[in-house]
Design a protein around this motif. Structure first.
Motif, PDB file in Angstrom:
ATOM      1  N   GLY A  84      37.140 -38.644 -54.188  1.00 12.34           N
ATOM      2  CA  GLY A  84      36.253 -39.398 -53.303  1.00 12.34           C
ATOM      3  C   GLY A  84      35.508 -38.518 -52.307  1.00 12.34           C
ATOM      4  O   GLY A  84      34.901 -39.015 -51.373  1.00 12.34           O
ATOM      5  N   ASP A  99      31.649 -38.986 -51.644  1.00 11.45           N
ATOM      6  CA  ASP A  99      31.216 -39.970 -50.645  1.00 11.45           C
ATOM      7  C   ASP A  99      30.983 -39.283 -49.308  1.00 11.45           C
ATOM      8  O   ASP A  99      30.032 -39.576 -48.590  1.00 11.45           O
ATOM      9  CB  ASP A  99      32.269 -41.070 -50.467  1.00 11.45           C
ATOM     10  N   ARG A 100      31.877 -38.381 -48.977  1.00 11.25           N
ATOM     11  CA  ARG A 100      31.757 -37.639 -47.731  1.00 11.25           C
ATOM     12  C   ARG A 100      30.460 -36.827 -47.733  1.00 11.25           C
ATOM     13  O   ARG A 100      29.743 -36.767 -46.738  1.00 11.25           O
ATOM     14  CB  ARG A 100      32.993 -36.741 -47.578  1.00 11.25           C
ATOM     15  N   VAL A 101      30.176 -36.214 -48.872  1.00 11.20           N
ATOM     16  CA  VAL A 101      28.925 -35.455 -48.996  1.00 11.20           C
ATOM     17  C   VAL A 101      27.725 -36.351 -48.702  1.00 11.20           C
ATOM     18  O   VAL A 101      26.793 -35.962 -47.996  1.00 11.20           O
ATOM     19  CB  VAL A 101      28.809 -34.841 -50.414  1.00 11.20           C
ATOM     20  N   LEU A 102      27.785 -37.578 -49.220  1.00 11.23           N
ATOM     21  CA  LEU A 102      26.637 -38.478 -49.059  1.00 11.23           C
ATOM     22  C   LEU A 102      26.476 -39.011 -47.642  1.00 11.23           C
ATOM     23  O   LEU A 102      25.391 -39.457 -47.275  1.00 11.23           O
ATOM     24  CB  LEU A 102      26.753 -39.650 -50.045  1.00 11.23           C
ATOM     25  N   VAL A 103      27.532 -38.976 -46.829  1.00  4.64           N
ATOM     26  CA  VAL A 103      27.365 -39.470 -45.461  1.00  4.64           C
ATOM     27  C   VAL A 103      27.034 -38.329 -44.490  1.00  4.64           C
ATOM     28  O   VAL A 103      27.132 -38.484 -43.287  1.00  4.64           O
ATOM     29  CB  VAL A 103      28.576 -40.278 -44.925  1.00  4.64           C
ATOM     30  N   SER A 136      31.100 -26.022 -50.723  1.00  8.54           N
ATOM     31  CA  SER A 136      32.483 -26.483 -50.741  1.00  8.54           C
ATOM     32  C   SER A 136      33.418 -25.473 -51.393  1.00  8.54           C
ATOM     33  O   SER A 136      34.611 -25.480 -51.174  1.00  8.54           O
ATOM     34  CB  SER A 136      32.590 -27.820 -51.471  1.00  8.54           C
ATOM     35  N   LEU A 139      35.043 -39.073 -66.341  1.00 15.72           N
ATOM     36  CA  LEU A 139      35.780 -37.925 -65.818  1.00 15.72           C
ATOM     37  C   LEU A 139      36.732 -37.358 -66.865  1.00 15.72           C
ATOM     38  O   LEU A 139      37.378 -36.360 -66.650  1.00 15.72           O
ATOM     39  CB  LEU A 139      36.563 -38.321 -64.564  1.00 15.72           C
ATOM     40  N   TYR A 173      25.386 -42.790 -59.667  1.00 13.72           N
ATOM     41  CA  TYR A 173      26.537 -42.892 -58.778  1.00 13.72           C
ATOM     42  C   TYR A 173      26.228 -43.813 -57.611  1.00 13.72           C
ATOM     43  O   TYR A 173      27.002 -44.694 -57.265  1.00 13.72           O
ATOM     44  CB  TYR A 173      26.914 -41.509 -58.246  1.00 13.72           C
ATOM     45  N   THR A 174      25.054 -43.625 -56.977  1.00 12.50           N
ATOM     46  CA  THR A 174      24.746 -44.426 -55.803  1.00 12.50           C
ATOM     47  C   THR A 174      24.438 -45.866 -56.180  1.00 12.50           C
ATOM     48  O   THR A 174      24.372 -46.724 -55.316  1.00 12.50           O
ATOM     49  CB  THR A 174      23.547 -43.855 -55.021  1.00 12.50           C
ATOM     50  N   SER A 230      26.318 -47.321 -58.657  1.00 14.83           N
ATOM     51  CA  SER A 230      27.556 -47.895 -59.192  1.00 14.83           C
ATOM     52  C   SER A 230      28.736 -47.648 -58.275  1.00 14.83           C
ATOM     53  O   SER A 230      29.732 -48.346 -58.319  1.00 14.83           O
ATOM     54  CB  SER A 230      27.861 -47.330 -60.570  1.00 14.83           C
ATOM     55  N   GLY A 231      28.618 -46.647 -57.441  1.00 13.27           N
ATOM     56  CA  GLY A 231      29.647 -46.413 -56.440  1.00 13.27           C
ATOM     57  C   GLY A 231      30.988 -45.968 -56.996  1.00 13.27           C
ATOM     58  O   GLY A 231      31.999 -46.094 -56.333  1.00 13.27           O
ATOM     59  N   TYR A 268      28.908 -54.751 -60.289  1.00 17.43           N
ATOM     60  CA  TYR A 268      29.290 -53.508 -60.944  1.00 17.43           C
ATOM     61  C   TYR A 268      29.472 -53.752 -62.418  1.00 17.43           C
ATOM     62  O   TYR A 268      29.987 -54.781 -62.825  1.00 17.43           O
ATOM     63  CB  TYR A 268      30.639 -52.995 -60.441  1.00 17.43           C
ATOM     64  N   LYS A 322      30.151 -48.953 -47.966  1.00 18.52           N
ATOM     65  CA  LYS A 322      29.367 -47.960 -48.699  1.00 18.52           C
ATOM     66  C   LYS A 322      27.875 -48.241 -48.602  1.00 18.52           C
ATOM     67  O   LYS A 322      27.064 -47.329 -48.506  1.00 18.52           O
ATOM     68  CB  LYS A 322      29.790 -47.918 -50.170  1.00 18.52           C
ATOM     69  N   SER A 327      26.719 -47.321 -45.116  1.00 17.51           N
ATOM     70  CA  SER A 327      26.679 -45.891 -44.812  1.00 17.51           C
ATOM     71  C   SER A 327      25.783 -45.116 -45.781  1.00 17.51           C
ATOM     72  O   SER A 327      25.735 -43.896 -45.732  1.00 17.51           O
ATOM     73  CB  SER A 327      28.099 -45.316 -44.803  1.00 17.51           C
ATOM     74  N   ILE A 368      25.834 -44.822 -49.082  1.00 23.07           N
ATOM     75  CA  ILE A 368      26.403 -44.253 -50.304  1.00 23.07           C
ATOM     76  C   ILE A 368      26.005 -45.082 -51.518  1.00 23.07           C
ATOM     77  O   ILE A 368      25.844 -44.571 -52.608  1.00 23.07           O
ATOM     78  CB  ILE A 368      27.944 -44.188 -50.192  1.00 23.07           C
ATOM     79  N   LEU A 369      25.853 -46.377 -51.299  1.00 26.94           N
ATOM     80  CA  LEU A 369      25.666 -47.300 -52.412  1.00 26.94           C
ATOM     81  C   LEU A 369      24.355 -48.082 -52.245  1.00 26.94           C
ATOM     82  O   LEU A 369      24.001 -48.484 -51.146  1.00 26.94           O
ATOM     83  CB  LEU A 369      26.857 -48.272 -52.426  1.00 26.94           C
ATOM     84  N   THR A 370      23.649 -48.262 -53.371  1.00 30.23           N
ATOM     85  CA  THR A 370      22.419 -49.048 -53.366  1.00 30.23           C
ATOM     86  C   THR A 370      22.723 -50.443 -53.884  1.00 30.23           C
ATOM     87  O   THR A 370      23.257 -50.576 -54.982  1.00 30.23           O
ATOM     88  CB  THR A 370      21.379 -48.398 -54.305  1.00 30.23           C
ATOM     89  N   ARG A 381      18.424 -42.044 -46.407  1.00 30.13           N
ATOM     90  CA  ARG A 381      19.809 -41.601 -46.268  1.00 30.13           C
ATOM     91  C   ARG A 381      19.984 -40.535 -45.181  1.00 30.13           C
ATOM     92  O   ARG A 381      20.771 -40.696 -44.253  1.00 30.13           O
ATOM     93  CB  ARG A 381      20.343 -41.069 -47.597  1.00 30.13           C
ATOM     94  N   VAL A 401      22.185 -41.194 -41.830  1.00 30.78           N
ATOM     95  CA  VAL A 401      23.559 -40.705 -41.648  1.00 30.78           C
ATOM     96  C   VAL A 401      23.704 -39.788 -40.433  1.00 30.78           C
ATOM     97  O   VAL A 401      24.818 -39.532 -39.980  1.00 30.78           O
ATOM     98  CB  VAL A 401      24.133 -40.006 -42.911  1.00 30.78           C
ATOM     99  N   PHE A 437      37.283 -42.041 -42.983  1.00 33.25           N
ATOM    100  CA  PHE A 437      38.072 -42.622 -44.072  1.00 33.25           C
ATOM    101  C   PHE A 437      39.519 -42.271 -43.765  1.00 33.25           C
ATOM    102  O   PHE A 437      39.899 -41.110 -43.817  1.00 33.25           O
ATOM    103  CB  PHE A 437      37.686 -42.024 -45.422  1.00 33.25           C
ATOM    104  N   ARG A 451      41.379 -40.045 -46.295  1.00 36.01           N
ATOM    105  CA  ARG A 451      40.777 -38.805 -46.805  1.00 36.01           C
ATOM    106  C   ARG A 451      40.355 -37.941 -45.642  1.00 36.01           C
ATOM    107  O   ARG A 451      39.673 -38.396 -44.747  1.00 36.01           O
ATOM    108  CB  ARG A 451      39.529 -39.124 -47.619  1.00 36.01           C
TER     109      ARG A 451
END
Lengths: 266, 271
Positions: free
Chosen positions: A97, A100-104, A116, A178, A261-262, A264-265, B11, B66, B69, B71-73, B90, B94, B101, B104
């Motif tokens: 996960g 997700d951190r990268v995207l925020v 990284s 994956l 990815y963005t 489907s999350g 989804y 998500k 923030s 991450i998700l559309t 984005r 951000v 999290f 994490r």
């Protein structure tokens, strides 16, 4: 715009400093890994040496020629692994996960992933490649002209771009599945194994694939002709830069994956 | 201000067996199931509000976070946060949010915490003077001075969570998303974290959106609760509204919040 580029570069250097400091937290492990890298690549080299004890040339290439080719591909591969390892281990990043951190964070995804992971242990393999290269050069009687030095540099750069492209594709696949991605190793590890010989050794079909498909030949067989004095055509020095086009295609695939990815999350 | 209007998200969930062959095959042709994660979700959150976002597992909490923030559309609907659409702007968006999290870490595992903080300073391009001020304030409030020189791997969970909070706030975000911030913490750390979030909200007017299953977190922090189940907003109100809706006797209030929520989930058929 220019300021932003420098800013990105200095951030990247900051990432690398942290990576090195992290690696140095486990010094013994670090040096053992460097040593094992050295030993591992040594076996490939011995294979080559034994081979040439029986046969003195392969498709017109002598021992020193093949050593040169092998060491240059090794340098390309270890440099790519050193700098682009973040994409090679991207599956784990998605699984944990961390993407997700990268995207925020307000930075390009690619910069953050490159940052990284900086794999300093690959210095072992790189060192060995440099030694083999020096040995090859001393036996191949290469007269170093500016053009040949440029050819060598463009081979190194092109090789790094080529492997980076492959890693990008691999990382792009991680957005779809994956599991079962080991097949991608054929193209990276495999290229390193088979790339010790100039691709034209493997025949015309392979050469076509390695020119128009995954352009391995652009970073070794073609420019090697110029380096070894088998051709005078200075255009060969530019062949490795053809990998830029390959990288662009790979990047498009990566972008496609990120978009998926963005949307489907997962 | 956060405005969500008629946000929906479905989804595609792939069904396939394991193995490399199946993976290759599924890459070419997949079998899918559709899951409605969010179904016409709308709400507005004003600046400086503290909102608890609740729902059973799989209700759509993390999809919402998500989307908020960036991450998700979503498939449809509008969302603007201070005038920006998260998934379209984005990078700009951000810069103005912080995300924790709970499960994490965002700190580098093997090096001292302060090194991670300095990297974050550069990632967010925080002005050096501003960074120093924020670091000083956070260090004092979260009692970090002993921890900053310690590698993350040597921190206890509570200590780490305090550092995570600080890491998410170094760039002075206007909105803070907290995903289960007190999970697994001991009582002392829980209280410290809650106390700190309260103070942050009071003194800086930071908007806080909290997802958690811990009803004590909610009652300590949130003035407002949004309850989601099966992708729909089921309740948007105060804790008393939850108490009333979750009571077994009409017109009464259930004092035990956990029981109230459990009753409510059962009644709404979402547990």
């Amino acid at each position: 715009m220019k300021k932003r580029k420098w800013d990105a570069l200095s951030l990247y250097m900051h990432y690398i400093r942290l990576s090195i400091r992290s690696a140095m937290e486990y010094k013994a492990s670090f040096f053992l890994q460097v040593a094992s890298q050295l030993l591992l690549s040594m076996t490939t080299l011995m294979g080559l040496a034994f081979m040439f004890m029986r046969f003195h040339s392969v498709a017109g290439y002598g021992y020193a020629d093949v050593l040169l080719c092998y060491s240059i591909v090794m340098m390309q591969y270890s440099l790519a692994e050193m700098f682009v390892r973040g994409f090679d281990t991207f599956a784990g990043m998605v699984r944990r996960g961390e993407f997700d951190r990268v995207l925020v964070r307000p930075r390009s995804e690619i910069l953050q992933i490159l940052g990284s992971r900086f794999e300093l242990t690959r210095i072992g393999r790189l060192l060995q490649a440099v030694v083999v290269f020096a040995y090859g050069v001393s036996h191949a009687d290469i007269f170093w002209t500016p053009l040949r030095i440029m050819t060598l540099l463009s081979m190194l750069l092109g090789g790094i771009l080529l492997f980076s492209g492959l890693y990008l594709v691999y990382a792009g696949f991680c957005f779809f599945t994956l599991d079962g991605l080991e097949f991608m190793n054929i193209f990276t590890d495999g290229a390193k194994e088979y790339g010790k010989y100039p691709i034209d050794v493997y025949g015309e079909k392979m050469m076509k694939f390695a020119t128009f498909g995954i352009p391995y030949a652009l970073v070794q067989a073609y420019p090697l002709q110029l380096l070894l004095g088998r051709s005078d055509c200075p255009l060969y020095a530019l062949f490795p830069l053809g990998t830029v086009a390959f990288l662009m295609v790979c990047h498009a695939f990566w972008r496609f994956g990120v978009r998926r990815y963005t949307s489907s999350g997962s | 201000m956060i405005v969500m209007e008629h946000i929906s998200k479905r989804y595609k969930v792939a069904r396939r067996s394991g193995g490399a062959g199946a993976a290759m095959k599924s890459f070419l042709r997949r079998e899918h199931e559709w899951v409605q994660a969010l179904d016409d979700v709308s709400f507005t959150i004003r600046d400086g509000e503290m909102v608890g976002y609740m729902g059973p597992n799989g209700a759509g909490k993390s999809s919402t976070i998500k989307i908020l923030s960036g991450i998700l559309t979503p498939d449809s609907g509008r969302c603007t946060i201070d005038g920006l659409t998260p998934w379209k702007n984005r990078i700009e968006h951000v810069k103005r949010i912080g995300v924790v999290f709970g499960q994490r870490s965002q700190l580098w595992w093997d090096i001292p915490v302060i090194d991670s903080f300095e990297l974050l300073r550069d990632i967010y391009s925080v002005d050096p003077a501003q960074y120093r001020r924020n670091l000083e304030e956070l260090t004092a409030l979260l009692q970090l001075s002993e921890l900053l020189k310690t590698p993350t791997r040597q921190l206890s969970l509570g200590q780490r969570m305090r550092c995570e909070l600080a890491a998410s706030l170094l760039h002075s975000p206007r909105i803070l998303f907290l995903d289960e911030p007190t999970i697994g913490l001991d009582a002392v750390s829980k209280l410290a974290v809650r106390e700190f979030i309260h103070r942050l909200n009071r003194e800086h007017g930071t908007t806080v959106i909290l997802t958690t299953h811990d009803m004590q977190d909610i009652s300590a922090l949130a003035q407002r609760v949004i309850l989601i189940g099966r992708g729909k907003i089921l309740l948007d109100g105060s804790l008393d509204d939850i108490r009333r809706a979750g009571s077994e006797n009409p017109g009464a209030q259930e004092e035990d919040l956990d029981r109230a929520v459990a009753n409510l989930y059962r009644r709404l058929g979402i547990s």
